[in-house]
Enzyme design. Structure first.
Site, PDB file in Angstrom:
ATOM      1  N   ASP A 106       0.867  -1.182   0.000  1.00 34.86           N
ATOM      2  CA  ASP A 106       0.000   0.000   0.000  1.00 34.86           C
ATOM      3  C   ASP A 106       0.902   1.230   0.000  1.00 34.86           C
ATOM      4  O   ASP A 106       2.131   1.105   0.014  1.00 34.86           O
ATOM      5  CB  ASP A 106      -0.944  -0.012   1.212  1.00 34.86           C
TER       6      ASP A 106
ATOM      7  N   GLY B  45       4.499   1.255  -1.637  1.00 29.86           N
ATOM      8  CA  GLY B  45       4.520   1.528  -3.077  1.00 29.86           C
ATOM      9  C   GLY B  45       3.160   1.952  -3.594  1.00 29.86           C
ATOM     10  O   GLY B  45       2.133   1.737  -2.952  1.00 29.86           O
TER      11      GLY B  45
ATOM     12  N   PHE C 148       0.657   1.298  -6.637  1.00 26.16           N
ATOM     13  CA  PHE C 148       0.521   0.238  -7.655  1.00 26.16           C
ATOM     14  C   PHE C 148       0.346   0.770  -9.074  1.00 26.16           C
ATOM     15  O   PHE C 148       0.342  -0.003 -10.020  1.00 26.16           O
ATOM     16  CB  PHE C 148      -0.499  -0.834  -7.269  1.00 26.16           C
TER      17      PHE C 148
ATOM     18  N   HIS D 275     -12.677  -2.016  -8.392  1.00 28.51           N
ATOM     19  CA  HIS D 275     -13.879  -1.214  -8.676  1.00 28.51           C
ATOM     20  C   HIS D 275     -13.649   0.293  -8.591  1.00 28.51           C
ATOM     21  O   HIS D 275     -14.444   1.054  -9.112  1.00 28.51           O
ATOM     22  CB  HIS D 275     -15.066  -1.663  -7.804  1.00 28.51           C
TER      23      HIS D 275
END
Lengths: 337, 337
Positions: free
Chosen positions: A200, A226, A228, A246
């Protein structure tokens, strides 16, 4: 063939459904269930403990009885088994954080649903130029509250994933967008042969590590700081993304799936779990409403069906996919490389 | 004895219940059901007719399918029997007016429920010094909309009252706080031997008289202009108050009941109907939530049980009282002089 006459009861019940919903949200905000976890209380005792005005306190508590959220025996109010377990802030099983957030933010933002439907634009803080996540990440205490709320949303499904997925075949895993580490920890606790981690944003690290330490998993579970979007995903046997995909538009979803595929070894697996919409798009109201919540909250996010997800996974290279139901409205899609 | 493990599903469903509720309210605001009453429509056709952005239109319509408010057959969306009858603005059976009002006003005001519970003070326009009813009464078109909305709320119960009450024994009646005359007209239509009327503020007169004329009842039904706080009630065999008493505090309630008693002849009857709270105050959530709505909307109003109402009726002199269930959450209390 006598037909039952139609009545507007169902329409009225749904149309005024926000009354009962907001009543529960206010009860959580006021700490009602946390207070009752200490013991049953009379009307007067509870009114005074919560600093309520006497005018409507009795109606408020009795409405919660009628809604199945409290019980009243004689003159005393008490929690139900459900609310005692899930709405007492002092218990690790508390799931109210997400509902506190719904009360403080989403209830109001959903008031502009019609505008969102007309414009396709988010209706949250972004509308007035505020930056909800920026402010949140700058305030460690609020951030911790938010990350814990995410645990409440994920932990039920994480337990089912810990039980249903063939973990014996794998040795390492990473929970991508792990927040506090709710799912990460459940899986590591259930399978002692696994080592794993959560990825995260760097700001999440202290909250994650404190939770992992509390569960005595620091030898097997580590944090990967990090973003993503900018960095490769950790190369582990299994990657998990829960309530992540989502948030993003179709191109971003595909990019994330591709990144996961690229990071996995041959025979590795990707687990996506969300409130998946049923393939017929007629049954899982919660999944469809969650997608409208993505309209309220994000520039391009939307929820999707298991079939949608399998199609995208195949498109980026996964050999085989499988959809399985989890807890509540959630389901998982597993892609095998 | 295996116990089913507890899940937070019920808590989450109620806590996020405002999503589905607001989705229906937005659909009514957008005229979705009125549009579909003209014929089934494809996704693209309906999106364009309602001027929606394509981003979330499909999720919106499919959420309404999953909520039981629309059906989708092949590529076309259509009303259900319920929504076709009750949510098409072009039909006299439309009950959406009250839900339009809930959408435009109450949804937002309920956002301050917690403040209302802490202070005991209304959370509607009064909070910012606006005068909702003053403004409403000054705008004939909005007033007509509001009075029609009240008909939607009352007409189901009025039909049951027309059927259940022993009207044969009486010749005259007055509906006190009659609004458009929804209940007045239903009762007069069902019983040709009755002459009656409606009492409300003078500004209501043209709307009432237009409705009565439309139903061809102008020879048997007349309007009594007046404020029931300042003037005596019309001396008729039966007096009716529907969704009136709950607006007022206890002293005002008793005063209105006394006024009704005084106006009735010996053997006359008073019919009170509302979303009565069940005597145990554990079952009728709608009645209890309606009482919280009186907190939001009025300085001292509250809903009550049949037993409460019988007690007050006896206290002002009624000889005999009787409680009977009506449509949906409503029930009536009849007091006999």
């Amino acid at each position: 063939m006598a037909k039952k006459p139609l009545t507007p009861a169902k329409v009225m019940e749904l149309g005024f459904g926000f009354w009962g919903s907001k009543t529960l949200l206010s009860a959580i905000e006021l700490g009602l269930f946390t207070e009752l976890a200490k013991g049953a209380r009379t009307l007067e005792g509870l009114t005074s403990r919560l600093s309520l005005h006497p005018r409507s306190a009795r109606d408020f508590f009795d409405a919660l009885v009628a809604l199945g959220m409290l019980k009243r025996t004689g003159a005393r109010y008490a929690n139900t088994p459900d609310t005692a377990l899930f709405l007492d802030r002092a218990k690790p099983s508390y799931v109210g954080g997400i509902l506190e957030m719904a009360n403080a933010r989403l209830y109001g933002f959903w008031g502009s649903l019609t505008e969102g439907l007309r414009t396709g634009k988010p209706q949250n803080e972004a509308k007035t130029g505020e930056d909800f996540f920026g402010t949140l990440y700058a305030d460690p205490q609020r951030l911790e509250g938010f990350l814990k709320a995410m645990t409440g949303l994920s932990i039920g499904s994480a337990r089912v994933i810990a039980g249903k997925f063939p973990w014996k075949k794998y040795r390492t895993f990473t929970d991508v967008g792990c927040a506090q580490g709710g799912a990460t920890v459940e899986i590591a606790l259930a399978h002692k042969h696994l080592t794993g981690g959560g990825m995260d944003l760097p700001v999440v690290q202290p909250v994650f590590e404190a939770y992992v330490k509390e569960k005595r998993l620091e030898k097997r579970v580590r944090f990967h700081p990090g973003n993503f979007f900018n960095e490769a995903l950790p190369a582990t046997d299994v990657l998990i993304m829960g309530h992540i995909l989502h948030d993003w538009n179709l191109d971003e979803k595909i990019m994330l799936l591709q990144k996961a595929y690229d990071a996995l070894p041959p025979n590795g697996a990707l687990i996506i779990y969300e409130a998946l919409i049923d393939d017929a798009r007629k049954g899982n109201a919660f999944g469809l409403l969650m997608s409208l919540n993505m309209l309220i909250e994000t520039p391009g996010g939307f929820d999707f069906t298991g079939a949608d997800c399998c199609k995208w996974m195949k498109a980026v290279g996964f050999k085989r996919t499988k959809v399985e139901r989890l807890a509540g409205p959630d389901a998982m899609v597993v892609g095998y490389k």
